[in-house]
Write a protein that holds these residues in place. Structure first.
Motif, mmCIF file in Angstrom:
data_model
loop_
_atom_site.group_PDB
_atom_site.id
_atom_site.type_symbol
_atom_site.label_atom_id
_atom_site.label_comp_id
_atom_site.label_asym_id
_atom_site.label_seq_id
_atom_site.Cartn_x
_atom_site.Cartn_y
_atom_site.Cartn_z
ATOM 1 N N ILE A 183 -47.814 -102.568 -53.905
ATOM 2 C CA ILE A 183 -46.495 -103.117 -54.209
ATOM 3 C C ILE A 183 -46.263 -104.407 -53.433
ATOM 4 O O ILE A 183 -45.755 -105.403 -53.968
ATOM 5 N N GLU A 184 -46.647 -104.396 -52.134
ATOM 6 C CA GLU A 184 -46.484 -105.598 -51.313
ATOM 7 C C GLU A 184 -47.334 -106.739 -51.844
ATOM 8 O O GLU A 184 -46.899 -107.894 -51.846
ATOM 9 N N LEU A 185 -48.560 -106.413 -52.309
ATOM 10 C CA LEU A 185 -49.424 -107.443 -52.886
ATOM 11 C C LEU A 185 -48.805 -108.011 -54.154
ATOM 12 O O LEU A 185 -48.782 -109.238 -54.361
ATOM 13 N N LEU A 186 -48.292 -107.137 -55.024
ATOM 14 C CA LEU A 186 -47.649 -107.591 -56.255
ATOM 15 C C LEU A 186 -46.415 -108.435 -55.946
ATOM 16 O O LEU A 186 -46.148 -109.428 -56.630
ATOM 17 N N ALA A 187 -45.681 -108.046 -54.903
ATOM 18 C CA ALA A 187 -44.491 -108.811 -54.517
ATOM 19 C C ALA A 187 -44.880 -110.214 -54.051
ATOM 20 O O ALA A 187 -44.225 -111.202 -54.405
ATOM 21 N N GLN A 191 -43.984 -113.691 -55.854
ATOM 22 C CA GLN A 191 -43.349 -114.783 -55.115
ATOM 23 C C GLN A 191 -44.134 -116.082 -55.279
ATOM 24 O O GLN A 191 -43.544 -117.152 -55.466
ATOM 25 N N ASP A 192 -45.464 -115.986 -55.225
ATOM 26 C CA ASP A 192 -46.309 -117.170 -55.410
ATOM 27 C C ASP A 192 -46.139 -117.765 -56.799
ATOM 28 O O ASP A 192 -46.051 -118.990 -56.959
ATOM 29 N N ILE A 193 -46.081 -116.876 -57.815
ATOM 30 C CA ILE A 193 -45.904 -117.349 -59.193
ATOM 31 C C ILE A 193 -44.543 -118.018 -59.348
ATOM 32 O O ILE A 193 -44.416 -119.057 -60.004
ATOM 33 N N SER A 194 -43.520 -117.417 -58.732
ATOM 34 C CA SER A 194 -42.178 -117.996 -58.814
ATOM 35 C C SER A 194 -42.141 -119.379 -58.168
ATOM 36 O O SER A 194 -41.540 -120.317 -58.721
ATOM 37 N N LYS A 195 -42.818 -119.535 -57.017
ATOM 38 C CA LYS A 195 -42.863 -120.843 -56.349
ATOM 39 C C LYS A 195 -43.623 -121.855 -57.199
ATOM 40 O O LYS A 195 -43.228 -123.021 -57.308
ATOM 41 N N ARG A 196 -44.744 -121.404 -57.818
ATOM 42 C CA ARG A 196 -45.503 -122.308 -58.694
ATOM 43 C C ARG A 196 -44.663 -122.730 -59.890
ATOM 44 O O ARG A 196 -44.715 -123.882 -60.341
ATOM 45 N N LYS A 197 -43.883 -121.799 -60.424
ATOM 46 C CA LYS A 197 -43.038 -122.118 -61.573
ATOM 47 C C LYS A 197 -41.990 -123.164 -61.201
ATOM 48 O O LYS A 197 -41.781 -124.145 -61.938
#
Length: 263
Positions: A183-187, A191-197
């Motif tokens: 779950i922590e890895l997915l979170a 977060q990384d995808i959201s920052k890239r977006k």
């Protein structure tokens, strides 16, 4: 039996919150109270593990109507009586030869914990008071209360239960830890995808005077009018941020056409 509803649960011992004047001190414990016989009786089962890893188990039934009833273990007591004083207090007395040899008070505290007070006589016929504090738990763990309680003795059954339940707890805790890590890895990935977006939206709204190439590094600047511009020239090559208000970040175009900050 409606008043006993608050007690019907499995309770986990807080060893650090307890005070023992007599008996073996447990390092962990479980105190379970259930309703039986169509709600007319309470079943109390106690499992606990000592500091030397000895497993103990006991169980008894009580009818909390204030009357005297024969007790199953005649070696300990002839009769037993229990009374529900209110929705937060149950008092149980164990009587031998018309004398109360042990009084157990179960009390629900304001914070939701259960306090269990044992009052009795030690081996020298001197009075003692043991106080135990429990918190309600969702599942049954392999531990419980005080050796000075109701005829708690080490048994083969207790050892088997302790070993099996300990193994179960270790396995389920390991599986829960693995799920937590996933779950922590997915979170972190989310977060990384959201920052890239967010970065990609900023870049695609910026001024572009060339066609970016996948895998290449570029430099994002904020212009003096607040707009953004993507450049091939780094801040070092400009000397600071150059003719721009400020340097934002060095970025690289990925194969999925999102941008990631680098350096």
């Amino acid at each position: 039996m409606v008043q006993a509803y608050n007690f019907l649960a499995s309770w986990q011992l807080f060893p650090e919150k307890c005070d023992f004047q007599f008996g073996t001190v447990p390092k962990s414990g479980n105190y379970k109270i259930e309703s039986i016989k169509n709600g007319h009786q309470l079943s109390v089962s106690i499992n606990w593990v000592s500091l030397t890893n000895d497993a103990f188990y006991t169980q008894y039934n009580v009818k909390p109507d204030g009357a005297l009833h024969p007790f199953d273990n005649q070696e300990l007591a002839d009769t037993i009586t229990a009374n529900i004083a209110n929705a937060s207090t149950i008092v149980t007395s164990f009587i031998k030869e018309e004398q109360t040899i042990l009084e157990v008070t179960n009390e629900i505290l304001a914070n939701g914990y259960m306090k269990v007070t044992h009052k009795g006589l030690n081996d020298n016929k001197e009075p003692f008071v043991n106080t135990e504090v429990y918190h309600k738990q969702m599942s049954v763990l392999p531990y419980a209360s005080s050796v000075s309680g109701v005829a708690i003795r080490p048994t083969k059954e207790g050892m088997i239960k302790h070993k099996a339940l300990t193994a179960m707890e270790e396995q389920t805790n390991m599986q829960l830890d693995q799920i937590k890590q996933q779950i922590e890895l997915l979170a972190r990935q989310a977060q990384d995808i959201s920052k890239r977006k967010e970065l990609s939206l900023m870049i695609y709204e910026a001024s572009l005077r060339f066609k970016p190439q996948i895998g290449q590094t570029y430099h994002l600047y904020e212009q003096r009018d607040g707009a953004h511009m993507l450049s091939l020239v780094s801040p070092k090559e400009w000397g600071g941020s150059g003719p721009f208000k400020q340097f934002v970040a060095s970025v690289r175009l990925l194969a999925d056409h999102t941008w990631v900050e680098v350096g």
